[in-house]
Motif scaffolding. Structure first.
Motif, PDB file in Angstrom:
ATOM      1  N   ASP A   4       8.354  -1.093  -0.978  1.00 42.41           N
ATOM      2  CA  ASP A   4       9.288  -0.300  -1.776  1.00 42.41           C
ATOM      3  C   ASP A   4       9.389  -0.834  -3.199  1.00 42.41           C
ATOM      4  O   ASP A   4       9.351  -0.075  -4.172  1.00 42.41           O
ATOM      5  CB  ASP A   4      10.666  -0.310  -1.106  1.00 42.41           C
ATOM      6  CG  ASP A   4      11.685   0.532  -1.867  1.00 42.41           C
ATOM      7  OD1 ASP A   4      11.537   1.761  -1.886  1.00 42.41           O
ATOM      8  OD2 ASP A   4      12.610  -0.061  -2.455  1.00 42.41           O
ATOM      9  N   ALA A   5       9.492  -2.142  -3.334  1.00 43.96           N
ATOM     10  CA  ALA A   5       9.618  -2.747  -4.655  1.00 43.96           C
ATOM     11  C   ALA A   5       8.361  -2.518  -5.485  1.00 43.96           C
ATOM     12  O   ALA A   5       8.445  -2.238  -6.692  1.00 43.96           O
ATOM     13  CB  ALA A   5       9.891  -4.245  -4.505  1.00 43.96           C
ATOM     14  N   TYR A   6       7.189  -2.632  -4.860  1.00 42.91           N
ATOM     15  CA  TYR A   6       5.938  -2.452  -5.602  1.00 42.91           C
ATOM     16  C   TYR A   6       5.785  -1.006  -6.082  1.00 42.91           C
ATOM     17  O   TYR A   6       5.387  -0.755  -7.227  1.00 42.91           O
ATOM     18  CB  TYR A   6       4.754  -2.849  -4.718  1.00 42.91           C
ATOM     19  CG  TYR A   6       3.449  -2.920  -5.485  1.00 42.91           C
ATOM     20  CD1 TYR A   6       3.073  -4.086  -6.137  1.00 42.91           C
ATOM     21  CD2 TYR A   6       2.599  -1.824  -5.574  1.00 42.91           C
ATOM     22  CE1 TYR A   6       1.890  -4.167  -6.851  1.00 42.91           C
ATOM     23  CE2 TYR A   6       1.410  -1.887  -6.285  1.00 42.91           C
ATOM     24  CZ  TYR A   6       1.061  -3.061  -6.929  1.00 42.91           C
ATOM     25  OH  TYR A   6      -0.113  -3.132  -7.638  1.00 42.91           O
ATOM     26  N   LEU A   7       6.093  -0.037  -5.215  1.00 42.13           N
ATOM     27  CA  LEU A   7       5.977   1.369  -5.597  1.00 42.13           C
ATOM     28  C   LEU A   7       6.903   1.701  -6.759  1.00 42.13           C
ATOM     29  O   LEU A   7       6.557   2.493  -7.646  1.00 42.13           O
ATOM     30  CB  LEU A   7       6.291   2.263  -4.407  1.00 42.13           C
ATOM     31  CG  LEU A   7       5.230   2.358  -3.308  1.00 42.13           C
ATOM     32  CD1 LEU A   7       5.747   3.184  -2.137  1.00 42.13           C
ATOM     33  CD2 LEU A   7       3.948   2.993  -3.852  1.00 42.13           C
ATOM     34  N   ARG A   8       8.081   1.113  -6.777  1.00 37.87           N
ATOM     35  CA  ARG A   8       9.066   1.442  -7.800  1.00 37.87           C
ATOM     36  C   ARG A   8       8.772   0.787  -9.146  1.00 37.87           C
ATOM     37  O   ARG A   8       9.101   1.353 -10.197  1.00 37.87           O
ATOM     38  CB  ARG A   8      10.470   1.033  -7.332  1.00 37.87           C
ATOM     39  CG  ARG A   8      11.005   1.888  -6.184  1.00 37.87           C
ATOM     40  CD  ARG A   8      12.393   1.410  -5.754  1.00 37.87           C
ATOM     41  NE  ARG A   8      12.916   2.202  -4.652  1.00 37.87           N
ATOM     42  CZ  ARG A   8      13.571   3.349  -4.795  1.00 37.87           C
ATOM     43  NH1 ARG A   8      13.786   3.830  -6.011  1.00 37.87           N
ATOM     44  NH2 ARG A   8      14.024   3.999  -3.750  1.00 37.87           N
ATOM     45  N   THR A   9       8.157  -0.387  -9.138  1.00 33.95           N
ATOM     46  CA  THR A   9       8.048  -1.136 -10.388  1.00 33.95           C
ATOM     47  C   THR A   9       6.622  -1.438 -10.834  1.00 33.95           C
ATOM     48  O   THR A   9       6.379  -1.633 -12.031  1.00 33.95           O
ATOM     49  CB  THR A   9       8.807  -2.478 -10.271  1.00 33.95           C
ATOM     50  OG1 THR A   9       8.238  -3.262  -9.199  1.00 33.95           O
ATOM     51  CG2 THR A   9      10.290  -2.232  -9.996  1.00 33.95           C
ATOM     52  N   ASN A  10       5.652  -1.465  -9.927  1.00 33.25           N
ATOM     53  CA  ASN A  10       4.323  -1.939 -10.301  1.00 33.25           C
ATOM     54  C   ASN A  10       3.202  -0.910 -10.179  1.00 33.25           C
ATOM     55  O   ASN A  10       2.101  -1.135 -10.690  1.00 33.25           O
ATOM     56  CB  ASN A  10       3.948  -3.173  -9.455  1.00 33.25           C
ATOM     57  CG  ASN A  10       4.849  -4.360  -9.722  1.00 33.25           C
ATOM     58  OD1 ASN A  10       5.787  -4.622  -8.976  1.00 33.25           O
ATOM     59  ND2 ASN A  10       4.585  -5.080 -10.804  1.00 33.25           N
ATOM     60  N   LEU A  11       3.457   0.199  -9.493  1.00 34.42           N
ATOM     61  CA  LEU A  11       2.411   1.201  -9.313  1.00 34.42           C
ATOM     62  C   LEU A  11       2.185   1.945 -10.627  1.00 34.42           C
ATOM     63  O   LEU A  11       3.118   2.481 -11.229  1.00 34.42           O
ATOM     64  CB  LEU A  11       2.800   2.193  -8.209  1.00 34.42           C
ATOM     65  CG  LEU A  11       1.698   3.151  -7.763  1.00 34.42           C
ATOM     66  CD1 LEU A  11       0.556   2.400  -7.083  1.00 34.42           C
ATOM     67  CD2 LEU A  11       2.260   4.216  -6.814  1.00 34.42           C
ATOM     68  N   LYS A  12       0.928   1.956 -11.083  1.00 31.51           N
ATOM     69  CA  LYS A  12       0.580   2.554 -12.359  1.00 31.51           C
ATOM     70  C   LYS A  12      -0.318   3.779 -12.171  1.00 31.51           C
ATOM     71  O   LYS A  12      -0.894   3.980 -11.091  1.00 31.51           O
ATOM     72  CB  LYS A  12      -0.147   1.538 -13.251  1.00 31.51           C
ATOM     73  CG  LYS A  12       0.564   0.196 -13.385  1.00 31.51           C
ATOM     74  CD  LYS A  12       1.915   0.348 -14.069  1.00 31.51           C
ATOM     75  CE  LYS A  12       2.577  -1.025 -14.258  1.00 31.51           C
ATOM     76  NZ  LYS A  12       3.951  -0.920 -14.818  1.00 31.51           N
ATOM     77  N   THR A  13      -0.453   4.556 -13.238  1.00 31.11           N
ATOM     78  CA  THR A  13      -1.330   5.728 -13.205  1.00 31.11           C
ATOM     79  C   THR A  13      -2.762   5.333 -12.893  1.00 31.11           C
ATOM     80  O   THR A  13      -3.474   6.050 -12.184  1.00 31.11           O
ATOM     81  CB  THR A  13      -1.273   6.477 -14.543  1.00 31.11           C
ATOM     82  OG1 THR A  13       0.080   6.831 -14.846  1.00 31.11           O
ATOM     83  CG2 THR A  13      -2.107   7.759 -14.490  1.00 31.11           C
ATOM     84  N   ARG A  14      -3.205   4.170 -13.406  1.00 31.27           N
ATOM     85  CA  ARG A  14      -4.586   3.731 -13.136  1.00 31.27           C
ATOM     86  C   ARG A  14      -4.806   3.469 -11.651  1.00 31.27           C
ATOM     87  O   ARG A  14      -5.911   3.654 -11.142  1.00 31.27           O
ATOM     88  CB  ARG A  14      -4.907   2.486 -13.954  1.00 31.27           C
ATOM     89  CG  ARG A  14      -4.013   1.277 -13.680  1.00 31.27           C
ATOM     90  CD  ARG A  14      -4.362   0.117 -14.610  1.00 31.27           C
ATOM     91  NE  ARG A  14      -3.475  -1.016 -14.430  1.00 31.27           N
ATOM     92  CZ  ARG A  14      -3.653  -1.955 -13.513  1.00 31.27           C
ATOM     93  NH1 ARG A  14      -4.698  -1.895 -12.697  1.00 31.27           N
ATOM     94  NH2 ARG A  14      -2.798  -2.957 -13.414  1.00 31.27           N
ATOM     95  N   LYS A  51      -2.614  -5.887  -1.806  1.00 33.27           N
ATOM     96  CA  LYS A  51      -1.764  -7.073  -1.703  1.00 33.27           C
ATOM     97  C   LYS A  51      -0.346  -6.761  -2.143  1.00 33.27           C
ATOM     98  O   LYS A  51       0.633  -7.195  -1.523  1.00 33.27           O
ATOM     99  CB  LYS A  51      -2.347  -8.202  -2.556  1.00 33.27           C
ATOM    100  CG  LYS A  51      -1.568  -9.516  -2.469  1.00 33.27           C
ATOM    101  CD  LYS A  51      -2.230 -10.597  -3.313  1.00 33.27           C
ATOM    102  CE  LYS A  51      -1.440 -11.908  -3.248  1.00 33.27           C
ATOM    103  NZ  LYS A  51      -2.073 -12.969  -4.079  1.00 33.27           N
ATOM    104  N   GLY A  52      -0.216  -5.997  -3.232  1.00 37.55           N
ATOM    105  CA  GLY A  52       1.108  -5.639  -3.729  1.00 37.55           C
ATOM    106  C   GLY A  52       1.896  -4.792  -2.754  1.00 37.55           C
ATOM    107  O   GLY A  52       3.109  -4.955  -2.596  1.00 37.55           O
ATOM    108  N   LEU A  53       1.209  -3.866  -2.091  1.00 41.31           N
ATOM    109  CA  LEU A  53       1.877  -2.979  -1.124  1.00 41.31           C
ATOM    110  C   LEU A  53       2.111  -3.673   0.211  1.00 41.31           C
ATOM    111  O   LEU A  53       2.991  -3.275   0.980  1.00 41.31           O
ATOM    112  CB  LEU A  53       1.027  -1.723  -0.898  1.00 41.31           C
ATOM    113  CG  LEU A  53       0.913  -0.755  -2.084  1.00 41.31           C
ATOM    114  CD1 LEU A  53      -0.124   0.322  -1.797  1.00 41.31           C
ATOM    115  CD2 LEU A  53       2.266  -0.116  -2.396  1.00 41.31           C
ATOM    116  N   GLY A  54       1.270  -4.658   0.509  1.00 38.99           N
ATOM    117  CA  GLY A  54       1.391  -5.362   1.782  1.00 38.99           C
ATOM    118  C   GLY A  54       0.734  -4.645   2.938  1.00 38.99           C
ATOM    119  O   GLY A  54       1.018  -4.948   4.102  1.00 38.99           O
ATOM    120  N   VAL A  55      -0.146  -3.672   2.640  1.00 46.18           N
ATOM    121  CA  VAL A  55      -0.862  -2.930   3.680  1.00 46.18           C
ATOM    122  C   VAL A  55      -2.311  -2.717   3.247  1.00 46.18           C
ATOM    123  O   VAL A  55      -2.610  -2.668   2.046  1.00 46.18           O
ATOM    124  CB  VAL A  55      -0.219  -1.558   3.981  1.00 46.18           C
ATOM    125  CG1 VAL A  55       1.180  -1.722   4.560  1.00 46.18           C
ATOM    126  CG2 VAL A  55      -0.181  -0.693   2.725  1.00 46.18           C
TER     127      VAL A  55
END
Length: 330
Positions: A4-14, A51-55
């Motif tokens: 949840d944290a990665y999707l909200r703050t680190n997921l980029k268009t690239r 790694k960021g998503l954990g899956v």
């Protein structure tokens, strides 16, 4: 939660473009070529994303990278998000350049020369700078482009059975399908015309796989009429009308086509009813994608054109019936 944290703050268009490219090409080298980056850069980006998503998003197979359930879920949303970003980009460019947007539609035979011209004329009167791109085809050929977001909507015959609830429909016209022949055909004016009188004549049939083909075959079977051996297959209204003029062929046309101003001068409608074959003409669009302002305007123009055509038809029928006598009932 890490995901949840990665999707909200680190997921980029690239990251989204990477996912869509991996789903399309299934290989690091092809994806690198497509995105104009190095292969190590693709591998590193995918590793960081997982790694960021954990899956894990992709399974490494002998056929290349294949998305698993997590990957398929994220790819589906990535495609929708990129479509919205692309649409926002187009609309902003249109505002900067002083134009009024663009809309891409798929159009099926039957609306190309009937419903669509009036709607386009109305739209251009309201928004002359709007660009309209039209792709002609069958429903089965146009729906994949609608799913991908290459088309904003498809205008034409709607399927009898709705099987995909992600696609939305708006019915514009419901008219019976009619059997038509040239005006000097031997069956025109025949007393007590029955279904078996159709045997022995050539036909113009919709191609196999077309929406009308199976229902028409069932209707003929229901009335004890065998499928003809002498026929051509086409969805072209223009070819159908031209072919009827030089042969004794029988064809089926939707009511909104058979009753257009030019058609009655070329054909007669046989008095044989097919209540099971009601032609539904309308608009299909992807419910997952937001219609742009230009697409919404065309949508409204299609609805208004149908309403105007209905009023014009009613006036024509009243004029043909003549004046109402005093004391008569309607």
């Amino acid at each position: 939660m890490q995901l949840d944290a990665y999707l909200r703050t680190n997921l980029k268009t690239r990251h989204l473009r990477l996912l869509v490219a991996l789903d399309q090409f299934h290989g690091i080298r092809l994806v690198a070529d497509h995105l104009h980056v190095t292969q190590p850069a693709v591998s590193k980006a995918l590793s960081e994303l997982e790694k960021g998503l954990g899956v894990i998003l992709f399974e490494r197979t002998s056929m290349g990278l294949s998305p698993n359930a997590y990957g398929k879920c994220l790819i589906r949303y990535a495609k929708n998000i990129l479509k919205e970003v692309h649409q926002a980009n187009d609309e902003l460019l249109d505002l900067v350049q002083g134009t009024s947007g663009r809309v891409s539609i798929g159009a099926m035979q039957g609306v190309i020369s009937t419903l669509l011209p009036a709607a386009l004329t109305r739209m251009k009167a309201l928004s002359p700078a709007t660009t309209v791109s039209i792709k002609e085809g069958t429903l089965n050929g146009l729906i994949p482009d609608l799913r991908k977001g290459d088309l904003d909507m498809v205008v034409g015959r709607l399927p009898w059975i709705r099987s995909d609830y992600e696609l939305k429909e708006k019915i514009l016209i419901e008219r019976p399908v009619m059997l038509v022949v040239r005006r000097t055909h031997p069956l025109v004016g025949k007393e007590n015309l029955g279904w078996r009188d159709l045997q022995g004549y050539p036909w113009v049939l919709p191609p196999r796989g077309a929406l009308l083909r199976d229902p028409l075959e069932r209707e003929l079977e229901r009335h004890g009429v065998p499928m003809p051996n002498d026929y051509i297959e086409t969805l072209s209204v223009h070819l159908t009308l031209a072919y009827l003029q030089s042969t004794d062929a029988i064809a089926c046309l939707a009511g909104h086509v058979a009753n257009t101003p030019a058609t009655p001068d070329l054909v007669d409608i046989l008095p044989l009813r097919m209540p099971a074959l009601i032609g539904r003409v309308g608009i299909t669009w992807n419910g997952k994608h937001t219609l742009s302002p230009s697409a919404r305007l065309l949508f409204e123009c299609l609805e208004a054109s149908v309403q105007d055509a209905g009023k014009a038809g009613a006036r024509k029928r009243r004029d043909a019936a003549g004046p109402t006598l005093p004391g008569s009932t309607t």
